[in-house]
Design an enzyme around this catalytic site. Sequence first.
Site, PDB file in Angstrom:
ATOM      1  N   ARG A  95      14.250  -4.085  -5.430  1.00 33.95           N
ATOM      2  CA  ARG A  95      13.334  -4.810  -4.543  1.00 33.95           C
ATOM      3  C   ARG A  95      13.112  -6.187  -5.162  1.00 33.95           C
ATOM      4  O   ARG A  95      12.670  -6.295  -6.305  1.00 33.95           O
ATOM      5  CB  ARG A  95      12.019  -4.041  -4.400  1.00 33.95           C
ATOM      6  CG  ARG A  95      11.009  -4.658  -3.439  1.00 33.95           C
ATOM      7  CD  ARG A  95       9.864  -3.678  -3.219  1.00 33.95           C
ATOM      8  NE  ARG A  95       8.845  -4.175  -2.310  1.00 33.95           N
ATOM      9  CZ  ARG A  95       7.640  -4.599  -2.684  1.00 33.95           C
ATOM     10  NH1 ARG A  95       7.308  -4.608  -3.970  1.00 33.95           N
ATOM     11  NH2 ARG A  95       6.763  -5.009  -1.787  1.00 33.95           N
ATOM     12  N   ASN A 172       4.760  -8.392   1.386  1.00 38.56           N
ATOM     13  CA  ASN A 172       4.156  -7.521   0.379  1.00 38.56           C
ATOM     14  C   ASN A 172       2.656  -7.369   0.610  1.00 38.56           C
ATOM     15  O   ASN A 172       1.942  -8.355   0.816  1.00 38.56           O
ATOM     16  CB  ASN A 172       4.392  -8.112  -1.016  1.00 38.56           C
ATOM     17  CG  ASN A 172       3.785  -7.258  -2.120  1.00 38.56           C
ATOM     18  OD1 ASN A 172       4.254  -6.164  -2.386  1.00 38.56           O
ATOM     19  ND2 ASN A 172       2.733  -7.763  -2.752  1.00 38.56           N
ATOM     20  N   GLU A 173       2.175  -6.121   0.585  1.00 37.97           N
ATOM     21  CA  GLU A 173       0.733  -5.815   0.635  1.00 37.97           C
ATOM     22  C   GLU A 173       0.002  -6.796   1.554  1.00 37.97           C
ATOM     23  O   GLU A 173      -0.913  -7.519   1.129  1.00 37.97           O
ATOM     24  CB  GLU A 173       0.153  -5.847  -0.786  1.00 37.97           C
ATOM     25  CG  GLU A 173       0.826  -4.840  -1.700  1.00 37.97           C
ATOM     26  CD  GLU A 173       0.338  -4.878  -3.146  1.00 37.97           C
ATOM     27  OE1 GLU A 173      -0.575  -5.683  -3.448  1.00 37.97           O
ATOM     28  OE2 GLU A 173       0.858  -4.108  -3.975  1.00 37.97           O
ATOM     29  N   HIS A 239       2.117   1.774  -1.589  1.00 41.45           N
ATOM     30  CA  HIS A 239       2.120   1.484  -3.017  1.00 41.45           C
ATOM     31  C   HIS A 239       1.135   2.433  -3.696  1.00 41.45           C
ATOM     32  O   HIS A 239      -0.035   2.493  -3.314  1.00 41.45           O
ATOM     33  CB  HIS A 239       1.740   0.028  -3.268  1.00 41.45           C
ATOM     34  CG  HIS A 239       2.745  -0.938  -2.731  1.00 41.45           C
ATOM     35  ND1 HIS A 239       2.603  -2.314  -2.837  1.00 41.45           N
ATOM     36  CD2 HIS A 239       3.922  -0.734  -2.079  1.00 41.45           C
ATOM     37  CE1 HIS A 239       3.657  -2.903  -2.277  1.00 41.45           C
ATOM     38  NE2 HIS A 239       4.463  -1.963  -1.802  1.00 41.45           N
ATOM     39  N   TYR A 241      -0.891   3.459  -6.752  1.00 42.14           N
ATOM     40  CA  TYR A 241      -1.530   3.145  -8.026  1.00 42.14           C
ATOM     41  C   TYR A 241      -2.746   4.060  -8.190  1.00 42.14           C
ATOM     42  O   TYR A 241      -2.653   5.253  -7.909  1.00 42.14           O
ATOM     43  CB  TYR A 241      -1.863   1.650  -8.103  1.00 42.14           C
ATOM     44  CG  TYR A 241      -0.622   0.785  -8.140  1.00 42.14           C
ATOM     45  CD1 TYR A 241       0.201   0.775  -9.264  1.00 42.14           C
ATOM     46  CD2 TYR A 241      -0.265  -0.020  -7.062  1.00 42.14           C
ATOM     47  CE1 TYR A 241       1.353  -0.003  -9.314  1.00 42.14           C
ATOM     48  CE2 TYR A 241       0.881  -0.808  -7.100  1.00 42.14           C
ATOM     49  CZ  TYR A 241       1.684  -0.793  -8.231  1.00 42.14           C
ATOM     50  OH  TYR A 241       2.816  -1.562  -8.279  1.00 42.14           O
ATOM     51  N   GLU A 268       6.081   0.677  -4.357  1.00 46.58           N
ATOM     52  CA  GLU A 268       5.674   0.363  -5.726  1.00 46.58           C
ATOM     53  C   GLU A 268       4.885   1.549  -6.268  1.00 46.58           C
ATOM     54  O   GLU A 268       4.202   2.246  -5.511  1.00 46.58           O
ATOM     55  CB  GLU A 268       4.765  -0.873  -5.795  1.00 46.58           C
ATOM     56  CG  GLU A 268       5.399  -2.198  -5.454  1.00 46.58           C
ATOM     57  CD  GLU A 268       4.408  -3.351  -5.626  1.00 46.58           C
ATOM     58  OE1 GLU A 268       3.351  -3.143  -6.277  1.00 46.58           O
ATOM     59  OE2 GLU A 268       4.682  -4.438  -5.111  1.00 46.58           O
ATOM     60  N   TRP A 297       7.409  -0.353  -9.945  1.00 47.15           N
ATOM     61  CA  TRP A 297       7.058  -1.715 -10.347  1.00 47.15           C
ATOM     62  C   TRP A 297       6.888  -1.745 -11.868  1.00 47.15           C
ATOM     63  O   TRP A 297       6.156  -0.915 -12.406  1.00 47.15           O
ATOM     64  CB  TRP A 297       5.757  -2.135  -9.661  1.00 47.15           C
ATOM     65  CG  TRP A 297       5.416  -3.560  -9.959  1.00 47.15           C
ATOM     66  CD1 TRP A 297       4.741  -4.039 -11.047  1.00 47.15           C
ATOM     67  CD2 TRP A 297       5.759  -4.703  -9.183  1.00 47.15           C
ATOM     68  NE1 TRP A 297       4.642  -5.401 -11.003  1.00 47.15           N
ATOM     69  CE2 TRP A 297       5.266  -5.839  -9.850  1.00 47.15           C
ATOM     70  CE3 TRP A 297       6.442  -4.891  -7.981  1.00 47.15           C
ATOM     71  CZ2 TRP A 297       5.425  -7.131  -9.360  1.00 47.15           C
ATOM     72  CZ3 TRP A 297       6.604  -6.168  -7.491  1.00 47.15           C
ATOM     73  CH2 TRP A 297       6.088  -7.275  -8.183  1.00 47.15           C
TER      74      TRP A 297
END
Length: 472
Positions: A95, A172-173, A239, A241, A268, A297
């Site tokens: 990516r 992105n995001e 993503h 996290y 990610e 990531w």
Amino acid sequence: MNNINSRAGTAPRGRPLRKWLLAAVTALTVALAGAWALLPAGAQTGGGFSINGTQLIDANGNPFVMRGSSHAQVWYQGEFDSYSELSDLGANTVRVVLGSGQRWGPSPASTVADIIDECKANQLICVLEVHDTTGYGEDGAAATLDQAVDYWKSIQSVLEGQEAYVLINIGNEPIGNTDAAQWTDATKSAIQEMRAAGFDHTLVVDAPNWGQDWEHIMRDNAPEVAAADSQGNTLFSVHMYQVFGTSQTVIDYFDAFEAMDLPLIVGEYGDEHQGQPVAWQTVQSEAQARGIGWLAWSYSGNGSGAENLDQVLGFDPNRMTTWGDRVFNSQYGIANTAERASVFGGTPPDDDTTPPDDDTTPPDDDETTPPPAGDGDCTAAIDVVNDWGSGWQGNVSVTAGESLGGWTLTWTWPGGQTVQSQWNADLSQSGSSVTASDVGWNGSIASGQTKEVFGFIASGPAAAPEVTCSAA
């Protein structure tokens, strides 16, 4: 992720000579033998990636599961060797962080063309993303998705014809935590603008809430967004996290997309973020069981408190971090699970194991003893991979004695267990008896090969009963 190290990009290291020799030999071979005949089928037909239910399908019609990392190209333009290094570490996808000009860049079309060529030379599928949209609505400097679309249009000439090798991650995001509900209409509009402009690529859309979708806006509105794509070729990206700090949060999110029969990748993730743990083992094991792609990531160059997410230090593959070792070398990491896209001319996934000769030892220690006579063409086992008290997760593997085109498994629970949900199998339970069979794409197993074929969530005490396997 939005982390930039303050140091400037370093000068590129010398690219290994073998890469150049390989590229030169390949080019000469194509010229002499006829380019059309030697191109992969996807390139010959002009086709690209597509979506079939939850699966991403490559241009040759084979399922493709991303296993890779991210490279911050726009921040570290001198680190072009990262592509070959990631390929050497086993990644099948990268990516690539680009800038659309509102915060970084813009990344010029010529650079993007070079990136695509480098990815193809290293047999990497390329996911290109605009990073300027990160946190729009909460970060005043962020670009809109409309501005990201304008950037894609500005470099469209170098993207056309690359649909078999490139996916476009629009932004992105793209929405932060402020008015995250705007994500749905903004994303639908961006998809429609891309299609109206003539893009035929698979489009990847990131979740709001800085990618983590803790309000479940992407999850709850995904069918509406998918329907907005006239080509039915949109891939959803979450993503993972600290919002996904427990196994159950990962499982629940994956379950939701599976129930909707919509495609999902983890665009990610890390093992820790802002001092909070991430259930990275579950991300990897669940993704492997369900055929979900992931892009960890990131390769190197993180700053602003996220230095722990560097997979190697200083863009040096010989200085791998603990996180990097988890990404590349863990049980379900890249080295053990990544398969190249078949558009690069290799054997399609699921058929890449050569049966051993009769006088040789099979490749894995757990395959050295053949199945007992009378047990059929295969054996199977249940592995308990997560146990949270009120429930547990099992992953099921099948070992083929002779090549299989399909399989059926049966077992009997020892103590009142009940399957609550499953993925990648047709499964039924009557009392304590369970029957499960393949769903087509995961039915083929080469002679002597062991494959993890499906998973399930069950209630009751964790158990691994004896499983009977038969060829379908």
